[in-house]
Design an enzyme around this catalytic site. Structure first.
Site, PDB file in Angstrom:
ATOM      1  N   ARG A   1       2.337   6.435   8.036  1.00 41.05           N
ATOM      2  CA  ARG A   1       2.663   4.521   8.317  1.00 41.05           C
ATOM      3  C   ARG A   1       2.948   4.276   9.999  1.00 41.05           C
ATOM      4  NH1 ARG A   1       2.725   3.937   3.430  1.00 41.05           N
ATOM      5  NH2 ARG A   1       2.177   1.785   2.970  1.00 41.05           N
TER       6      ARG A   1
ATOM      7  N   GLN B   1      -2.212   1.756  11.211  1.00 35.86           N
ATOM      8  CA  GLN B   1      -2.100   0.566  11.143  1.00 35.86           C
ATOM      9  C   GLN B   1      -3.261  -0.098  10.267  1.00 35.86           C
ATOM     10  OE1 GLN B   1       0.387  -2.183  12.985  1.00 35.86           O
ATOM     11  NE2 GLN B   1       0.886  -2.393  11.696  1.00 35.86           N
TER      12      GLN B   1
ATOM     13  N   ASP C   1      -5.121   2.127   7.305  1.00 38.91           N
ATOM     14  CA  ASP C   1      -3.750   1.979   6.478  1.00 38.91           C
ATOM     15  C   ASP C   1      -3.807   1.509   4.598  1.00 38.91           C
ATOM     16  OD1 ASP C   1      -1.252   2.604   4.158  1.00 38.91           O
ATOM     17  OD2 ASP C   1       0.084   1.348   5.726  1.00 38.91           O
TER      18      ASP C   1
ATOM     19  N   SER D   1      -1.473   0.822   2.307  1.00 39.27           N
ATOM     20  CA  SER D   1      -0.586  -0.842   2.929  1.00 39.27           C
ATOM     21  C   SER D   1      -1.577  -1.874   1.921  1.00 39.27           C
ATOM     22  CB  SER D   1      -0.536  -0.901   3.920  1.00 39.27           C
ATOM     23  OG  SER D   1       0.334  -0.499   4.260  1.00 39.27           O
TER      24      SER D   1
ATOM     25  N   TYR E   1       9.895   6.036   3.757  1.00 35.29           N
ATOM     26  CA  TYR E   1       9.984   5.339   3.019  1.00 35.29           C
ATOM     27  C   TYR E   1      12.016   5.799   1.948  1.00 35.29           C
ATOM     28  CZ  TYR E   1       5.243   6.439   3.282  1.00 35.29           C
ATOM     29  OH  TYR E   1       3.644   5.928   3.472  1.00 35.29           O
TER      30      TYR E   1
END
Ligand code: NAD
Length: 383
Positions: A128, A133, A136, A139, A235
Site C-alpha cells: 500500500r 497505488q 492496488d 483499494s 493497517y
C-alpha cells in the site's frame, strides 16, 4: 508470451480481469492476449470488443489455460472453496498466475500452487505504497464496496437520506454511522454525504480523523486506550477482547440513535472484530439498517448472516458478499487497470522479468521456483 483471461466461474462473479481497453497496452508491450469466449460478457464487455483491440478469443478453457504463460483472474485459487481442480491441472508448470488468492487465509493452497511450480502473485499483497497505488486492487474494490453499501442502505431504509423542506413539512436527514474509515469507509462517508445524510464515523486509527472531517463527517472520539492502533503498513492491529468489549459499550448509544450503520472494520489476515452485539441491534429503532461490509470476514455485527438480508427485531441487517461484483463494468475497469499496470511493471521487451529486489514485485509474490516465498504466508502456514 501469452496472457490468458478465463471467464470467472465463481457463482455471482460478474467481473473480468481485463477489459478491451487494457488489451492494447499489453500487446504494445510485446505480449499476446487471449480471452475465453464470453469472459467479459457479464461485465458488458463483448468478445468482439476484445478482438477489436487485438485479443484472440478461445472457445476451449482447458486449452487456453494450458497454453498460457501468464493467467490473469479476479478470483484465483484460494479465493473460494470450490476453485475448479480442472483449472489447476490445466495450468502449465512455470506459468504465472496473478489474481486474488486469499493467501493469508489459505496458506495450504498457496503451498500447493508452489508445489505445482507456479509463480503466484496475490493482488491482496500489493504494497500500500504511493508507487503501487495504481496497482492496488484492494483499494479499488473497497471504493466500490463503500459506495454500493450506502446505496443498498438507502434503498432498504424506510427513510429519506437528505433533508427536505417541503410544503408538506420538513424531513430531517438520516443519521449514518460509519464504523471503520479505511478506503471503503471513507467512500461510504462520501457517498452518504452526497446523498445528504448527517454522517459520523469512528476508526481505531486516530490518523483518519482529518480525512473523515474533510469529507464533512464528524469523527467520533471514544475513550479507548488502543495502545498501538496501527502497524508500520498503516493497517489496524488486532486488539484484545477487553478492548472490543469496551468499544462495543462506548458505541452502543451512538448506534442506537443511528438510522443507518455501515460497518467496514477489518484487520488483515484476521476475522473481523464483532463490534455490534445483538442487544445493540435490538436497541435500534425498527426500520434502521445495518450494512455489514465486513460480512465476508465474519462480520462486525453479531447477527449478520453473510450473503443475506435479514430483519432482526425490526432492524434490517444486510451482509453483502462480493459487493464490488455488483458494479461489474467499473469494478472490472479498475481491476483491469490495476492488474495490467502490475503486469507491465514486470514486463521487459515482451518477457516477464522478475526483479526480486523490487518492493512491488517482491511484495505481491507468494510462490516462485517451487517454494513459498512470502514470509507472512509462510508464517500463516506455521500457525
Ligand atoms: P482495512 O480494510 O484493512 O480495514 C478497514 C478499516 O477498519 C481500517 O481503517 C481499520 O483501521 C478499521 N478498523 C479495524 N479495527 C477497527 C475497530 N475495532 N474499530 C474501528 N475501526 C477499525 O483497511 P484499508 O481500507 O485496506 O486501509 C488500510 C490502510 O492502508 C490505511 O492506513 C490506508 O490509508 C492504507 N492505504 C494506503 C494506500 C496507499 O498508500 N497506496 C492505499 C490504500 C490504503
Amino acid at each position: 508470451m501469452l496472457v490468458a483471461v478465463p471467464k470467472e466461474v465463481y457463482p455471482g462473479e460478474r467481473r473480468v480481469a481485463l477489459i478491451p481497453q487494457t488489451v492494447s497496452a499489453l500487446i504494445k508491450a510485446g505480449l499476446e492476449v487471449a480471452i475465453e469466449a464470453g469472459a467479459g460478457e457479464s461485465a458488458n464487455y463483448p468478445d468482439k470488443d476484445f478482438e477489436a483491440q487485438g485479443a484472440r478469443v478461445e472457445l476451449d478453457r482447458h486449452s487456453l489455460l494450458a497454453q498460457a504463460d501468464i493467467v490473469l483472474m479476479v478470483r484465483g485459487p484460494g479465493s473460494y472453496p470450490d476453485f475448479p481442480a480442472a483449472d489447476l491441472d490445466a495450468l502449465k508448470e512455470g506459468s504465472t498466475l496473478i489474481s486474488f488468492t486469499e493467501p493469508l487465509a489459505q496458506p495450504e493452497i498457496m503451498r500447493e500452487l508452489a508445489e505445482r511450480k507456479l509463480t503466484v502473485f496475490s493482488m491482496e499483497l500489493m504494497p500500500r505504497t504511493t508507487r503501487a497505488q495504481s496497482m492496488d486492487a484492494l483499494s479499488s474494490m473497497a471504493t466500490i464496496a463503500g459506495y454500493k453499501a450506502v446505496l443498498a442502505a438507502a434503498d432498504a431504509s424506510p427513510k429519506l437520506f437528505p433533508m427536505f423542506m417541503t410544503a408538506a413539512g420538513t424531513i430531517t436527514p438520516s443519521r449514518v454511522f460509519v464504523l471503520g474509515a479505511g478506503v471503503a469507509g471513507l467512500q461510504a462517508i462520501a457517498t452518504a454525504r452526497r446523498l445528504g445524510a448527517v454522517v459520523e464515523a469512528f476508526d481505531i486509527r486516530p490518523a483518519v480523523k482529518e480525512e473523515v472531517e474533510s469529507l464533512g463527517a464528524k469523527f467520533v472520539q471514544l475513550e479507548l486506550e488502543s495502545g498501538e492502533a496501527q502497524d508500520s503498513g498503516g493497517y489496524a492491529k488486532a486488539q484484545s477482547e477487553d478492548f472490543y468489549r469496551r468499544q462495543q459499550e462506548l458505541m452502543a448509544e451512538r448506534i442506537k440513535h443511528s438510522d443507518v450503520v455501515i460497518t467496514t472494520a477489518a484487520v488483515p489476515g484476521k476475522k473481523s472484530p464483532v463490534l455490534i452485539p445483538e442487544e445493540v441491534v435490538a436497541s435500534m429503532r425498527p426500520g434502521s439498517v445495518i450494512v455489514d461490509i465486513a460480512a465476508e470476514k465474519g462480520g462486525n455485527c453479531a447477527v449478520t448472516k453473510p450473503g443475506e438480508k435479514i430483519i432482526h427485531k425490526g432492524v434490517i441487517v444486510i451482509g453483502p458478499l462480493n459487493i464490488s461484483a455488483e458494479v461489474p463494468v467499473h469494478a472490472s475497469q479498475m481491476y483491469a487497470k490495476n492488474i495490467s499496470t502490475f503486469l507491465l511493471h514486470m514486463v521487459k521487451e515482451g518477457k516477464l522479468e522478475l526483479d526480486l529486489e523490487d518492493e512491488i514485485t517482491k511484495g505481491a509474490l507468494v510462490a516462485h521456483g517451487g517454494k513459498l516465498v512470502h514470509q507472512a504466508v509462510v508464517d500463516a502456514l506455521g500457525k
